[in-house]
Scaffold this motif. Structure first.
Motif, mmCIF file in Angstrom:
data_model
loop_
_atom_site.group_PDB
_atom_site.id
_atom_site.type_symbol
_atom_site.label_atom_id
_atom_site.label_comp_id
_atom_site.label_asym_id
_atom_site.label_seq_id
_atom_site.Cartn_x
_atom_site.Cartn_y
_atom_site.Cartn_z
ATOM 1 N N ILE A 83 0.850 -1.181 0.000
ATOM 2 C CA ILE A 83 0.000 0.000 0.000
ATOM 3 C C ILE A 83 0.889 1.235 0.000
ATOM 4 N N ILE A 84 0.659 2.113 -0.960
ATOM 5 C CA ILE A 84 1.364 3.395 -1.027
ATOM 6 C C ILE A 84 0.299 4.473 -0.869
ATOM 7 N N ASP A 85 0.344 5.128 0.282
ATOM 8 C CA ASP A 85 -0.718 6.050 0.669
ATOM 9 C C ASP A 85 -0.309 7.502 0.428
ATOM 10 N N GLY A 86 -1.211 8.257 -0.188
ATOM 11 C CA GLY A 86 -1.002 9.688 -0.339
ATOM 12 C C GLY A 86 -0.188 10.088 -1.555
ATOM 13 N N LEU A 87 -0.431 9.456 -2.683
ATOM 14 C CA LEU A 87 0.331 9.752 -3.892
ATOM 15 C C LEU A 87 0.248 11.231 -4.263
#
Length: 153
Positions: A83-87
């Protein structure tokens, strides 16, 4: 005071003939990359934190991911997700777009099953989805399948 959590409902393909409502429990079953878009403050970060805890997914802020040099800690199990949050919260100072840099790093990680979260911004959400779609064309495939776009209602 105890923490209070409201489970999120997500909409796939909003406005399309195949529009569908999904729950948080549906997310681990999706075998395609996922992009979660929603207005600021609707709980995308809380959703990603919940997915991390409930399902053991690896979660990292987009800014941290963008600056990372060593990805060893981000390796996921075959059935896991990164999960990569806040692109939307990262900007590039190198001349390469932040989206392109994130996609390059995902490729270096051997294209794990991932979830990207991003606040809706006029034009920027279309840019993200367009770049992901272009990178998933079979002849230039970084990812096994096209990303699934989910939006918060």
């Amino acid at each position: 005071m105890a923490d209070f959590y409201i489970p999120r409902t997500l909409i796939r393909d909003r406005g399309q003939d195949n529009e569908a409502v999904l729950t948080e429990a549906d997310i681990p079953l999706i075998k395609a990359p996922i992009v979660i878009l929603g207005d600021p403050g609707l709980g995308k970060t809380q959703l990603t934190k919940t997915l991390e805890v409930r399902y053991g997914f690896k979660r990292v802020s987009a800014g941290t991911f963008y600056r990372m040099q060593n990805y060893a800690a981000l390796q996921t199990a075959p059935d896991g997700k990164l999960i990569i949050d806040g692109l939307d919260e990262i900007t590039s100072s190198s001349g390469i777009s932040a989206i392109d840099e994130v996609l390059r790093k995902l490729s270096e990680l051997h294209s794990p099953n991932f979830i990207l979260s991003c606040a809706l911004q006029i034009g920027k959400d279309r840019q993200i989805v367009t770049k992901l779609a272009k990178t998933t064309v079979p002849s230039r495939s970084l990812f096994i399948s096209s990303p699934l776009l989910l939006k918060t209602p």
